[in-house]
Design an enzyme around this catalytic site. Structure first.
Site, mmCIF file in Angstrom:
data_model
loop_
_atom_site.group_PDB
_atom_site.id
_atom_site.type_symbol
_atom_site.label_atom_id
_atom_site.label_comp_id
_atom_site.label_asym_id
_atom_site.label_seq_id
_atom_site.Cartn_x
_atom_site.Cartn_y
_atom_site.Cartn_z
ATOM 1 C CE LYS A 78 -7.275 3.798 7.426
ATOM 2 N NZ LYS A 78 -5.965 3.324 7.368
ATOM 3 C CE LYS A 128 -0.069 5.537 2.962
ATOM 4 N NZ LYS A 128 0.603 4.428 4.002
ATOM 5 C CG ASP A 182 -6.381 3.805 3.953
ATOM 6 O OD1 ASP A 182 -6.249 2.713 4.275
ATOM 7 O OD2 ASP A 182 -5.674 4.864 4.584
ATOM 8 C CG ASP A 189 1.242 6.663 6.557
ATOM 9 O OD1 ASP A 189 0.067 6.652 6.009
ATOM 10 O OD2 ASP A 189 2.025 6.199 6.108
ATOM 11 C CD GLU A 201 -4.369 7.249 7.679
ATOM 12 O OE1 GLU A 201 -2.923 6.990 7.944
ATOM 13 O OE2 GLU A 201 -5.030 6.306 7.049
ATOM 14 N NE ARG A 235 -2.274 3.052 14.261
ATOM 15 C CZ ARG A 235 -1.198 2.507 14.221
ATOM 16 N NH1 ARG A 235 -0.601 2.153 15.545
ATOM 17 N NH2 ARG A 235 -0.830 1.945 13.192
HETATM 18 N N1 BES Z 1 -3.841 2.728 4.996
HETATM 19 C C1 BES Z 1 -2.329 2.311 5.557
HETATM 20 C C2 BES Z 1 -2.232 0.943 5.772
HETATM 21 C C3 BES Z 1 -2.158 0.126 4.201
HETATM 22 C C4 BES Z 1 -0.807 -0.005 3.887
HETATM 23 C C5 BES Z 1 -3.256 -0.269 3.809
HETATM 24 C C6 BES Z 1 -0.781 -0.788 2.777
HETATM 25 C C7 BES Z 1 -3.215 -1.098 2.606
HETATM 26 C C8 BES Z 1 -2.006 -1.160 1.985
HETATM 27 C C9 BES Z 1 -2.314 3.103 7.045
HETATM 28 O O1 BES Z 1 -2.959 4.305 7.040
HETATM 29 C C10 BES Z 1 -0.720 3.372 7.124
HETATM 30 O O2 BES Z 1 -0.007 4.134 6.421
HETATM 31 N N2 BES Z 1 -0.120 2.480 8.177
HETATM 32 C C11 BES Z 1 0.999 2.472 8.594
HETATM 33 C C12 BES Z 1 1.059 2.531 10.096
HETATM 34 C C13 BES Z 1 2.640 2.989 10.533
HETATM 35 C C14 BES Z 1 2.727 4.400 10.089
HETATM 36 C C15 BES Z 1 2.581 3.063 12.127
HETATM 37 C C16 BES Z 1 1.912 1.424 8.159
HETATM 38 O O3 BES Z 1 1.313 0.384 7.941
HETATM 39 O O4 BES Z 1 2.863 1.585 7.417
HETATM 40 ZN ZN ZN Z 2 -4.465 4.632 5.991
HETATM 41 MN MN MN Z 3 -1.635 5.815 6.673
#
Ligand code: BES
Ligand code: ZN
Ligand code: MN
Length: 507
Positions: free
Chosen positions: A259, A271, A282, A341, A343, A345
């Site tokens: 990713k 966020k 990220d 968010d 994104e 996947r």
């Molecule tokens: N990049 C984030 C995940 C992340 C969070 C990585 C904290 C490192 C530290 C990812 O893109 C994300 O925002 N995931 C969401 C998914 C949800 C919206 C289904 C999450 O984990 O809240």
């Molecule tokens: Zn992310």
């Molecule tokens: Mn995200």
């Protein structure tokens, strides 16, 4: 990078590090550490002082424990009595990290190793030294503040036996530091185009590596629409990097997908500020797969490796993709975007679908800072591992353990699968199930195609970053995954594609 060399010489250094093992010696306060005999023959006075000092400070010999014996009027002027624990690779790695920290204000240090020690000790020691001495800075700093340690001499009984271990450690440390540099770089510099160029540059130093970078026009022509959708909110357009190492003797083809979100604001589902602050990390998965592939080339591993890094910046703007949009992935599957968010996947799905259709892979492994839920489940230092293949999961877990990186295998319960169904598309990108890391993994699995049973996913969201120094980690990007991947690739290189060791398969 710190200079590390092997030597048999016996010159008296200013700073000397000697190993202390977890010995059987029992003092009043329980088992104490034991000064190990070394190929570096310290003179009698030094050994006697060290022995007395170890017992006086109740040195445990625990891996990474250092007590400094100061000898202001003598030579060596200081002796770092360094615990190596059980004396295995992990113990020496911790010792290396501890020496790098304790000697950071000395220009050089000499480390004595036991005669005939296993070469793994050199690998551990050198990796620990290099990785703990690593620093990332954007601004310059006054010379009196900068660390002085520039060279380390490892004294062994013969150098030849240990050179290969040192070379492996160097390739692994260099790759890990590359991944750290890329991940630490602030996102004002780190656009998708910038990151693609850095990977291209790093790869150029190894003949045998080739790089193809797809720009938006080509992504459009070939149907990488999820990468385009995620990147569309940014004025800095996405890229897809394809880095390949294809040695002639390879019998197995591994595809690594990472990713590469160069900054994740969350997009329109923006966020909150605390959750956004570190989102330059990220792209840690992309950095790790690219760096590991470069290490495979540097080590001339006889395994074919293709690293795919979908790179995009997830911004909120008038051109950003929206909740409710339906994206058509590479290969034709569709996803209803319930959360902009989620994104990572989406971009991984395009790359995985491409790998499954076009790359004739034997094994597919993806690395991603995919969910906040990963750290809720497993905390800061343990990545989540998902796979339907027991041998693949076990091989990755063993590689991680040997490398000093931790993973824990997670389930993908069949009855959760329905939650990924969409009313209008093939899948949704976010669910109400709650098991965020699990659901993300199950989503990705849908894009592995015929590689479904030869696929593994590592959710490394929290391990990608260290909030404080921790053994060989320094505060900031960890380069998580590089060491695990290189170990695993080395193992795969010695096996037939079925996962059977080459010798066994041949007989
Ligand atoms: N990049 C984030 C995940 C992340 C969070 C990585 C904290 C490192 C530290 C990812 O893109 C994300 O925002 N995931 C969401 C998914 C949800 C919206 C289904 C999450 O984990 O809240
Ligand atoms: Zn992310
Ligand atoms: Mn995200």
């Amino acid at each position: 990078m710190l200079e590390i060399r092997l030597a048999v010489e016996q010159t008296v250094p200013d700073t000397l590090a000697l190993p202390v093992g977890k010995g059987a010696r029992t003092g009043e306060s329980g088992p104490g550490g034991e000064l190990l005999p070394t190929a570096y023959a310290a003179d009698r006075a030094v050994r006697e002082e060290a022995l007395a000092f170890i017992s006086d400070v109740e040195h445990t010999g625990g891996a990474g424990v250092v007590h400094t014996l100061a000898r202001p009027l003598a030579s060596p002027r200081r002796v770092l009595l360094t615990g190596v624990g059980a004396g295995d690779e992990a113990g020496w790695r911790a010792a290396g990290a501890a020496i790098a920290r304790s000697a950071r204000q000395q220009p050089s240090v000499t480390v004595g190793l036991p005669a005939a020690v296993d070469p793994a000790a050199v690998r551990g020691l050198a990796e620990g030294l290099w990785l703990a001495a690593y620093r990332f800075r954007v601004a310059t700093e006054p010379p009196d503040k900068a660390p002085k340690l520039a060279s380390v001499t490892i004294v062994v009984d013969e150098t030849g036996r240990y050179e290969p271990a040192l070379a492996v450690a160097r390739a692994v440390a260099e790759a890990t530091m590359l991944a750290r540099d890329l991940t630490n770089t602030p996102s004002d510099r780190k656009s998708p185009a910038w990151l693609a160029e850095r990977i291209r540059e790093a790869a150029a130093s190894h003949p045998g590596l080739s790089v193809v970078v797809r720009e938006p026009e080509q992504l459009t022509a070939e149907g990488f629409n999820a990468i385009l959708a995620v990147g569309n909110g940014s004025v800095r357009p996405p890229r897809l990097v394809e880095l390949s190492w294809q040695p002639p003797q390879a019998r197995t083809h591994v595809v690594l997908v990472g990713k590469g979100i160069t900054f994740d604001t969350g997009g329109i589902c923006i966020k909150p500020r605390d959750g956004m602050r570190l989102m330059r990390k990220d792209m840690g998965g992309a950095a790790a797969v690219a760096a590991a592939t470069i290490a495979a080339a540097a080590l001339n591993l006889p395994v074919r490796v293709t690293a795919l890094a979908p790179l995009a910046e997830n911004m909120a703007s008038g051109t950003a993709y929206r909740p409710g949009d339906v994206v058509r992935h590479y290969g034709g599957m569709t996803t209803e975007v319930l959360n902009t968010d989620a994104e990572g996947r989406l971009v991984l799905a395009d790359a995985m679908a491409y790998a499954a259709r076009h790359l004739d892979a034997d094994l597919l492994v993806d690395l991603a800072t995919l969910t906040g839920a990963q750290s809720v489940a497993l905390g800061k230092r343990t990545a989540a591992l998902y796979s339907d293949s027991d041998p693949l999961a076990e091989a990755l877990a063993e590689a991680a353990t040997a490398a000093g990186e931790r993973v824990w295998r997670m389930p993908m319960p069949d009855d959760y699968r329905d939650a990924l169904d969409s009313d209008v598309a093939d899948l949704v990108n976010s669910t109400q199930v709650g098991a965020g890391s699990v659901m993300a993994a199950m989503y990705l699995r849908e894009f592995a195609g015929t590689l479904r049973d030869r696929w593994a996913h590592l959710d490394m969201s929290a391990p990608a970053w260290a909030d404080s120094p921790d053994r060989e980690l320094v505060k900031g990007a960890t380069g998580w995954g590089v060491r695990t991947l290189v170990r695993w690739l080395d193992r795969v290189a010695g096996e037939a594609p079925s996962g059977v060791p080459v010798e066994a398969a041949a007989s």
